[in-house]
Design a protein around this motif. Structure first.
Motif, PDB file in Angstrom:
ATOM      1  N   GLY A  17       0.797  -1.215   0.000  1.00 61.43           N
ATOM      2  CA  GLY A  17       0.000   0.000   0.000  1.00 61.43           C
ATOM      3  C   GLY A  17       0.829   1.265   0.000  1.00 61.43           C
ATOM      4  O   GLY A  17       0.407   2.289  -0.502  1.00 61.43           O
ATOM      5  N   ILE A  20       1.612   3.171  -3.473  1.00 59.84           N
ATOM      6  CA  ILE A  20       0.453   3.864  -4.026  1.00 59.84           C
ATOM      7  C   ILE A  20       0.165   5.110  -3.204  1.00 59.84           C
ATOM      8  O   ILE A  20      -0.041   6.185  -3.752  1.00 59.84           O
ATOM      9  CB  ILE A  20      -0.774   2.926  -4.095  1.00 59.84           C
ATOM     10  N   GLU A  24      -0.174   9.608  -4.017  1.00 59.05           N
ATOM     11  CA  GLU A  24      -1.424  10.375  -3.911  1.00 59.05           C
ATOM     12  C   GLU A  24      -1.198  11.874  -4.072  1.00 59.05           C
ATOM     13  O   GLU A  24      -1.875  12.519  -4.864  1.00 59.05           O
ATOM     14  CB  GLU A  24      -2.121  10.106  -2.576  1.00 59.05           C
ATOM     15  N   ALA A  85     -10.584   7.661  -3.754  1.00 59.11           N
ATOM     16  CA  ALA A  85      -9.515   6.666  -3.689  1.00 59.11           C
ATOM     17  C   ALA A  85      -8.565   6.740  -4.877  1.00 59.11           C
ATOM     18  O   ALA A  85      -8.969   7.042  -5.995  1.00 59.11           O
ATOM     19  CB  ALA A  85     -10.117   5.264  -3.622  1.00 59.11           C
ATOM     20  N   GLU A  87      -6.327   4.045  -6.738  1.00 59.20           N
ATOM     21  CA  GLU A  87      -6.261   2.589  -6.777  1.00 59.20           C
ATOM     22  C   GLU A  87      -5.466   2.110  -7.979  1.00 59.20           C
ATOM     23  O   GLU A  87      -5.425   2.780  -9.010  1.00 59.20           O
ATOM     24  CB  GLU A  87      -7.677   1.997  -6.889  1.00 59.20           C
ATOM     25  N   GLU A  88      -4.898   0.927  -7.817  1.00 62.74           N
ATOM     26  CA  GLU A  88      -4.289   0.254  -8.953  1.00 62.74           C
ATOM     27  C   GLU A  88      -5.334  -0.666  -9.551  1.00 62.74           C
ATOM     28  O   GLU A  88      -5.963  -1.463  -8.848  1.00 62.74           O
ATOM     29  CB  GLU A  88      -3.076  -0.560  -8.521  1.00 62.74           C
ATOM     30  N   ARG A  89      -5.570  -0.508 -10.843  1.00 67.03           N
ATOM     31  CA  ARG A  89      -6.529  -1.352 -11.561  1.00 67.03           C
ATOM     32  C   ARG A  89      -5.873  -1.790 -12.859  1.00 67.03           C
ATOM     33  O   ARG A  89      -5.500  -0.954 -13.665  1.00 67.03           O
ATOM     34  CB  ARG A  89      -7.810  -0.580 -11.893  1.00 67.03           C
ATOM     35  N   GLN A  95      -7.111   7.615 -10.199  1.00 68.75           N
ATOM     36  CA  GLN A  95      -7.526   8.518  -9.129  1.00 68.75           C
ATOM     37  C   GLN A  95      -8.990   8.876  -9.353  1.00 68.75           C
ATOM     38  O   GLN A  95      -9.349   9.445 -10.373  1.00 68.75           O
ATOM     39  CB  GLN A  95      -6.685   9.791  -9.129  1.00 68.75           C
ATOM     40  N   GLU A 110     -12.905   9.170 -13.163  1.00 68.22           N
ATOM     41  CA  GLU A 110     -11.823   8.213 -12.946  1.00 68.22           C
ATOM     42  C   GLU A 110     -10.653   8.636 -13.835  1.00 68.22           C
ATOM     43  O   GLU A 110     -10.718   8.480 -15.050  1.00 68.22           O
ATOM     44  CB  GLU A 110     -12.296   6.808 -13.302  1.00 68.22           C
TER      45      GLU A 110
END
Length: 135
Positions: A17, A20, A24, A85, A87-89, A95, A110
């Motif tokens: 975590g 990531i 931010e 959030a 996130e990794e996708r 973001q 997104e």
């Protein structure tokens, strides 16, 4: 045994975590700067926050402006925004940003982010209407 598994999960969560979370602030700064440039009608500055792929796709800041005004009016002149959030996708960083447009409607944007030698760039934005309770 439960304690060992729990400890391993906590360590794994912290280890994976942190990278990531460390991104931010710089990612949010890029998105904020682009939105501020839109609000100031500084098209050239706004265009610099787009990835090279997006810049090639639109060619000029004026073409980019037309696309944003027509496709993303809530970004061009947002009423309010809140970062959600990061996130990794699918191996990419996304973001999520909650935006209230000038008519009061909520949208979740997104932002797909791309990092290069110059830092973070915006490589695309997907819009979805926010559901009740999102704010």
């Amino acid at each position: 045994m439960k304690h060992i598994i729990f400890a391993l999960c906590v360590v794994a969560g912290v280890a994976f975590g942190t990278p990531i979370r460390a991104q931010e602030e710089p990612i949010r700064a890029v998105i904020s700067a682009q939105i501020e440039a839109f609000e100031a009608d500084d098209l050239d500055a706004a265009f610099t926050y787009a990835s090279p792929t997006i810049q090639r796709m639109f060619g000029t800041a004026q073409n980019f402006e037309t696309m944003v005004k027509n496709g993303y009016p809530m970004v061009w002149r947002p009423g309010d925004l809140k970062f959600l959030a990061l996130e990794e996708r699918g191996g990419l960083l996304w973001q999520d940003v909650l935006v209230r447009d000038l008519q009061g409607a909520l949208h979740i944007l997104e932002y797909q982010m791309q990092q290069d030698d110059a830092g973070w760039k915006i490589n695309g934005v997907t819009i979805r209407r926010a559901t009740a309770g999102t704010a």
